[in-house]
Design a protein around this motif. Structure first.
Motif, mmCIF file in Angstrom:
data_model
loop_
_atom_site.group_PDB
_atom_site.id
_atom_site.type_symbol
_atom_site.label_atom_id
_atom_site.label_comp_id
_atom_site.label_asym_id
_atom_site.label_seq_id
_atom_site.Cartn_x
_atom_site.Cartn_y
_atom_site.Cartn_z
ATOM 1 N N MET A 22 0.842 -1.192 0.000
ATOM 2 C CA MET A 22 0.000 0.000 0.000
ATOM 3 C C MET A 22 0.878 1.243 0.000
ATOM 4 O O MET A 22 1.739 1.414 0.839
ATOM 5 C CB MET A 22 -0.879 -0.020 1.248
ATOM 6 N N THR A 23 0.663 2.101 -0.981
ATOM 7 C CA THR A 23 1.407 3.365 -0.987
ATOM 8 C C THR A 23 0.440 4.505 -0.700
ATOM 9 O O THR A 23 -0.746 4.293 -0.563
ATOM 10 C CB THR A 23 2.061 3.606 -2.352
ATOM 11 N N ALA A 24 0.984 5.687 -0.610
ATOM 12 C CA ALA A 24 0.144 6.840 -0.283
ATOM 13 C C ALA A 24 -0.896 7.059 -1.377
ATOM 14 O O ALA A 24 -0.631 6.787 -2.542
ATOM 15 C CB ALA A 24 1.020 8.071 -0.133
ATOM 16 N N PRO A 25 -2.073 7.538 -1.010
ATOM 17 C CA PRO A 25 -3.121 7.758 -1.999
ATOM 18 C C PRO A 25 -2.762 8.918 -2.909
ATOM 19 O O PRO A 25 -3.068 8.915 -4.081
ATOM 20 C CB PRO A 25 -4.343 8.101 -1.160
ATOM 21 N N ASP A 26 -2.107 9.901 -2.353
ATOM 22 C CA ASP A 26 -1.699 11.041 -3.162
ATOM 23 C C ASP A 26 -0.191 10.994 -3.301
ATOM 24 O O ASP A 26 0.525 10.850 -2.330
ATOM 25 C CB ASP A 26 -2.098 12.355 -2.489
ATOM 26 N N THR A 27 0.275 11.106 -4.514
ATOM 27 C CA THR A 27 1.717 11.068 -4.714
ATOM 28 C C THR A 27 2.149 12.318 -5.455
ATOM 29 O O THR A 27 3.116 12.307 -6.177
ATOM 30 C CB THR A 27 2.117 9.826 -5.521
ATOM 31 N N ARG A 52 -1.442 18.790 3.295
ATOM 32 C CA ARG A 52 -2.519 18.739 4.281
ATOM 33 C C ARG A 52 -1.890 18.575 5.659
ATOM 34 O O ARG A 52 -0.736 18.168 5.769
ATOM 35 C CB ARG A 52 -3.432 17.539 4.015
ATOM 36 N N GLU A 94 2.245 11.304 7.329
ATOM 37 C CA GLU A 94 1.383 10.290 6.737
ATOM 38 C C GLU A 94 2.121 9.554 5.618
ATOM 39 O O GLU A 94 2.136 8.319 5.551
ATOM 40 C CB GLU A 94 0.129 10.961 6.191
ATOM 41 N N PHE A 153 4.821 7.334 6.918
ATOM 42 C CA PHE A 153 4.254 6.110 7.482
ATOM 43 C C PHE A 153 3.839 5.140 6.373
ATOM 44 O O PHE A 153 4.174 3.960 6.394
ATOM 45 C CB PHE A 153 3.047 6.463 8.348
ATOM 46 N N LEU A 154 3.130 5.657 5.378
ATOM 47 C CA LEU A 154 2.620 4.789 4.316
ATOM 48 C C LEU A 154 3.751 4.222 3.469
ATOM 49 O O LEU A 154 3.613 3.159 2.883
ATOM 50 C CB LEU A 154 1.618 5.548 3.448
ATOM 51 N N ASN A 155 4.866 4.932 3.425
ATOM 52 C CA ASN A 155 6.003 4.415 2.665
ATOM 53 C C ASN A 155 6.942 3.583 3.538
ATOM 54 O O ASN A 155 8.076 3.325 3.169
ATOM 55 C CB ASN A 155 6.761 5.568 1.996
ATOM 56 N N GLY A 156 6.453 3.210 4.698
ATOM 57 C CA GLY A 156 7.215 2.302 5.546
ATOM 58 C C GLY A 156 8.399 2.956 6.239
ATOM 59 O O GLY A 156 9.326 2.274 6.673
ATOM 60 N N ILE A 166 0.328 8.584 14.499
ATOM 61 C CA ILE A 166 0.202 9.347 13.254
ATOM 62 C C ILE A 166 -1.241 9.774 13.059
ATOM 63 O O ILE A 166 -1.527 10.925 12.708
ATOM 64 C CB ILE A 166 0.655 8.477 12.050
#
Lengths: 625, 464
Positions: free
Chosen positions: B1-6, B107, B113, B116-119, B129
């Motif tokens: 799972m990666t961040a929703p917004d990149t 944001r 965030e 965290f999402l990128n490990g 978080i």
């Protein structure tokens, strides 16, 4: 007894949802059974005899692109065709046809009877056969049990149907047909949320008692549009006019004086009716400053004198109906052949469905059409098609097909229903589609051909027509890109352009003042080159919309990324720290399975989505490790 | 799972205030290229590069640029840090230049965030978080409220209402062409679009002025009557700004003073003493005080050392005072971040030995004497440094977001006007208006297509 043959898919109901569902499953090679109370009423138009309209003909085009029934049946039965929004842009242009009811029914039945893998059977269904949390078949009133991998329920207004005329009321699924009360009672015992909706019809009028000389005439369009990509104009039967009359102050007075006798105003009806299709009582009360309302008089068919006066649906007593009908111009001596009535019926909250239209509670059971709270033949047909496809997918072990909001109006409709539910009969409008500019009639086949072919839905004839269209489109694009226009040449003059330097036809088409027609004329394109001209028109649309479509790509890209972000099934939304109670409850209610779907819940904020995502990630990573 | 917004995001990463270093952080694809466009020297991976930061030929600042290519960075994406000077105006100009060149304001909590999402952060930190995002969003929402107060807010709401009614007309014409309804003619649509564009430009000019006038934290001084709030304000402002007398309830209305202390712009608001009162005028003052607290970044609860010394329960005297202040603030206190309440004990000149009394308390506090000008600097420093980066950045960000949103709305409406003039089709005018409405919705709340249809049905008799 158990019926000796087992089926892949059983469809219960022979209306517009049922026929599309059965035909689609059979096209995919699933062994399919269509069960109906009455084979004679397959393809019956219960409401007004018209197909299409804004937003609705977009759905028909999508059904047609997937080789469905509705478009072709409409062309075989259409007795009056018009293009709506002809002066506006292609995305919102729509086709509407008046259909001869008998011809329409015949056309549908004819298509079904020639459909391989499909059998019909006439018998009322009284129960579903449930094993554990799976539906494995159904039982008819004579105790006959049919078994199948998937069952599609398309029972329209027949579940718990109740007809109201004034203070009188009686059970009914449609005037003249019994409701399916045994099945309704059985379904109410299953774990679905049930609600009541209402709709109405106007009194029908015998054309022999109408003075047409006093009415406004409305002819169909010339040249006539067609509904199906496979049809040519010459399949259309004889064409007739529609007519227009108006209510007046006297009409309104009669209705006002008798409001207390209207079923809808006396509190007898609990169901909610549609805001966009109010009864004449509603119009007179809510828009009391309007002295007159337009009534659109639709012919019921070529071999009947009955007329359908669209715009005066009512649940007033018959005597009052007669009185107000006769107050209108042209109707002074009108004879009502069937009284108008309001009908209330059960619907199941569509939020209990998956995007495949399979119910969340019972595996193998699919719902389509008015049972999901929608209204309209086109909405029903589109859902039927999707449910039939996914019922067959289930039987064949394939992944369900779930069109997205940026791919098809079908996707918009199902997503709206499943996310937000509905409190009134749901009807399609183009303003519901945020990606309206891409969801056009003219490109329905381009949007849906690939998934259609992959699902095995598309017959050879349509594939050929499509291939020819795409070839023509490519040729047109190539020709326009390479054809140069030099200043002060005949070509430039023919286009009315005062050029400073050379350009291409493709560039010229980007200008707002240059249309496909202009280019066809400038190139002296022969009038009979229909395929080439259509390709040119299509190329024009794509050129003119290009900037807007590109702007949407980013948004769509983002939505797709969010779709890829799955929320684990076992997440407890009520326990997520950092979210407001209101949002936790909303999430728990909708139980979104992806971030994209969570994002569509009203009231969600970017911060809430972030928090949800962080929890989902923690949850799924914990599972893996 | 990666961040929703990149996409590429940016934000100020350091606390505000003049002097010192101000860091702006960029994260996402293209971070390096965007940063490179501001500096002449070539960026090398993980090497400090001293340069001027130049946009459109204008030197915005100078300092050090650092490029951390992903995934070996804080967020796991390409990250660039621009370390310049710490002044709020300098930083805001640089941030705005970044935003007009393809970056977007992050944001609240978005850097963490993404990390965290990128490990990049431990799983056990998920809860922390999420809490951080929630807390920062709350601050941002509060900042948005305060930056949107008064006329501005009313004007934006009015714009949204006008845009909605225009869309109702345009969409009704598209979806119900066959109905017997009167819809706007093209010329009228054009007039309404022009009117909206004009008002947005006026509003943008006002917002820009507002941004210059009020950059700093708003600090509300609250407390029981006669603890010396006004004296404290006067001491900080260095002039007789509020009337100070020894009669309780002297300050019946609000008094605002903009000051710069240690390079930090502050708006001080003296509030009427919070107490039950029968005096109607004073009650109005108390009500306004509550509203002021609701929109303040910090609330300084002023206590008098003399009162503390008289208290019965000396062991818990401070906690009791805080509890009492919170109770009096009521709902206003709930809206405040726990760190936004700061205790200041005034009149220590009159009662020096108060210190042993309050020492046991966990709560942070400042000791001042307004009349003797003692402890004032320390008080301001404590107030500002106590997590103030959040509030300052949030207020600025909220305002910048609004300006960005309004600018975008303005340009979309101009495109709608162009489409109308070109006779390109009402569906294209509608498309621009839909996007404009959606963008305005980021400030005032979005409306769904179904709500729009509801407006159509209540305005027009649809259904022939």
């Amino acid at each position: 007894m158990d019926f000796p043959d087992r089926f892949d898919v059983i469809v219960i109901g022979g209306g517009h949802a049922g026929t599309e569902a059965a035909a689609a499953a059979a096209r995919m090679g699933a062994k399919t059974l269509l069960l109906t109370q009455n084979i004679e009423t397959i393809g019956q138009m219960s409401c007004n005899p018209a197909i299409g309209g804004i937003g609705k003909s977009h759905l028909v085009a999508e059904i047609d692109a997937l080789d469905g029934v509705m478009g072709q049946a409409t062309d075989q039965a259409g007795i009056h065709f018009r293009v709506l929004n002809a002066s506006k842009g292609p995305a919102v242009r729509a086709t509407r046809a008046q259909a001869d009811r008998a011809l329409y029914k015949n056309a549908v039945r004819n298509i079904l009877e020639h459909q391989p893998n499909l059998s019909l059977f006439q018998q009322s269904v009284v129960d579903l056969v449930v094993e554990g949390d799976k539906v494995v078949g159904c039982e008819t009133e004579m105790g006959l049990v049919f078994r199948a991998q998937s069952v599609v329920l398309t029972t329209g207004t027949f579940l718990g149907g109740r007809i109201h005329i004034g203070h009188e009321q009686h059970p009914g699924g449609r005037a003249g047909d019994a409701p399916a009360n045994a099945l309704a009672a059985r379904l109410r015992a299953l774990p679905f949320r049930v609600g009541r909706l209402k709709t109405g019809t106007p009194p029908r009028i015998d054309g022999r008692s109408v003075d047409f000389s006093e009415l406004e005439h409305q002819p169909g369009d010339d040249p006539r549009p067609v509904m199906s990509q496979l049809s040519r104009r010459d399949v259309h039967p004889r064409q007739v006019h529609c007519h227009i009359t108006y209510t007046n102050e006297q009409t309104h007075q009669i209705i006002h004086d008798n409001l207390a006798q209207s079923a809808m105003y006396s509190g007898n009806i609990e169901g909610v009716g549609p805001r966009y299709c109010p009864s004449i009582e509603d119009k007179v009360v809510r828009f009391s400053d309007k002295p007159s309302h337009q009534i659109f008089i639709e012919p019921e068919g070529l071999n009947t004198t009955e007329l359908y006066p669209n715009g005066i649906s009512t649940s007033l007593p018959f005597a009052v109906q007669l009185q107000f009908v006769r107050s209108m111009v042209g109707f002074t001596n009108a004879h009502i052949s069937r009284p108008g009535y309001a009908i209330e019926y059960d619907y199941f909250d569509p939020r209990d469905l998956k995007h495949s239209l399979e119910t969340k509670a019972l595996e193998g059971l699919f719902f389509a059409g008015q049972i999901n709270g929608t209204t309209g033949y086109e909405e029903a047909g589109a859902q039927g098609l999707l449910a039939g496809i996914n019922a067959a997918c289930r039987a064949q072990g394939k992944t369900p097909w779930e069109p997205r909001r940026d791919e098809a109006y079908i996707g918009v409709m199902v997503d709206d229903l499943i996310h937000l539910g509905t409190t009134e009969p749901y009807r399609m409008f183009t303003s519901r589609a945020e990606f309206r500019l891409r969801l056009r009639q003219d490109n329905a086949d381009q949007r849906l051909m690939d998934p259609g072919v992959a699902l095995g839905l598309i017959g050879p004839k349509r594939q050929e027509v499509y291939a020819a269209k795409m070839r023509a489109l490519q040729q047109t694009a190539a020709q326009l890109a390479k054809t140069q226009v030099f200043p002060a040449t005949d070509l430039a003059q023919a286009l009315g352009l005062d050029l400073r330097r050379e350009t291409t036809l493709q560039e010229c088409l980007k200008r707002p003042e240059i249309s496909a027609d202009d280019i066809a004329k400038a190139l002296h394109m022969p009038a009979n080159e229909e395929v080439a001209f259509k390709a040119l028109q299509q190329f024009e649309i794509e050129t003119k919309y290009a900037g807007y479509i590109k702007r949407q790509d980013e948004e769509i890209e983002k939505i797709r990324r969010h779709e890829g972000l799955r929320i684990p099934d076992d997440i407890n939304f009520t326990q997520i720290a950092g979210l407001s109670n209101e949002l936790r409850q909303k999430l728990d209610h909708h139980k979104p399975d992806s971030l994209a779907r969570a994002a569509r819940i009203p009231g969600m904020t970017p911060a809430a989505l972030s928090i949800l995502l962080v929890h989902a990630k923690a949850k799924s990573s914990a599972l893996v490790s | 799972m990666t961040a929703p917004d990149t996409d590429l995001i940016c934000a100020i990463a350091t606390p505000p205030g003049e002097g010192g270093v101000g860091v702006i952080r960029l994260s996402g694809p293209g971070a390096k290229n965007l940063a490179q466009s501001f500096i002449r020297n070539k960026l090398h991976s993980r090497q400090a590069q001293y340069s001027r930061f130049v946009a459109d030929g204008e030197v915005l600042d100078d300092g050090i640029a650092l490029w951390f290519p992903g995934p070996n960075s804080f967020t796991g994406e390409d990250v660039v840090e621009l370390q310049g000077h710490g002044g709020p105006i300098v930083q805001q100009n640089l941030l705005q230049a970044l935003c007009t060149r393809g970056a977007r304001l992050a944001r609240p909590g978005e850097f963490s965030e993404r990390a965290f999402l990128n490990g990049k952060l431990d799983l056990v930190q998920a809860e922390a978080i999420a809490d951080l995002i929630a807390a920062k969003s709350k601050l941002a929402a509060k900042a948005a409220r305060s930056s949107l107060q008064g006329v501005f807010s009313a004007q934006v709401a009015q714009l949204a209402a006008r845009l909605l009614s225009l869309r109702v007309e345009i969409e009704a014409a598209i979806d119900f062409p066959d109905e017997d309804i009167e819809i706007l003619q093209q010329a009228e649509v054009g007039q309404k679009l022009a009117g909206l564009s004009e008002d947005i430009h006026t509003l943008l000019r006002q917002a820009e002025q507002g941004r210059r006038l009020s950059q700093g934290l708003t600090i509300a001084l609250v407390g029981e009557p006669n603890v010396g709030k006004s004296s404290l304000l006067n001491a900080l402002a260095g002039e007789e700004a509020a009337i100070v007398t020894a009669i309780p309830g002297t300050t019946r209305d609000l008094l605002k003073v903009d000051v710069v202390i240690d390079g930090m712009p502050l708006r001080l608001v003296d509030t009427a003493g919070l107490r039950e009162s029968d005096d109607a005028v004073e009650q109005i003052g108390i009500e306004r005080a509550r509203q002021q607290i609701d929109s303040a970044d910090r609330v300084a609860v002023v206590l008098a050392a003399t009162d503390l010394a008289k208290a019965d329960d000396k062991a818990n005297v401070l906690d009791n005072c805080i509890a009492r202040a919170r109770a009096q603030l009521g709902t206003a206190a709930d809206a405040l971040n726990a760190n936004a309440l700061h205790i200041v004990i005034n009149k220590i000149d009159l009662h020096e030995p108060v210190l042993p009394l309050v020492k046991q308390s966990q709560t942070q506090f400042s000791l001042v004497s307004a009349t003797e000008q003692k402890g004032l600097k320390e008080f301001v420093a404590a107030l500002v440094n106590n997590q103030s980066a959040d509030a300052e950045v949030a207020t600025f960000t909220a305002r910048t977001r609004h300006v960005q949103a309004l600018t975008r709305v303005g340009s979309l409406l101009q495109q709608a006007q162009q489409a109308l003039d070109d006779q390109a089709g009402p569906e294209l005018v509608a498309e621009d208006c839909q996007l404009a409405h959606q963008t305005l919705g980021e400030i005032v709340g979005t409306i769904s297509p179904d709500e729009l249809l509801g407006e159509i049905f209540s305005n027009f008799c649809i259904g022939k």
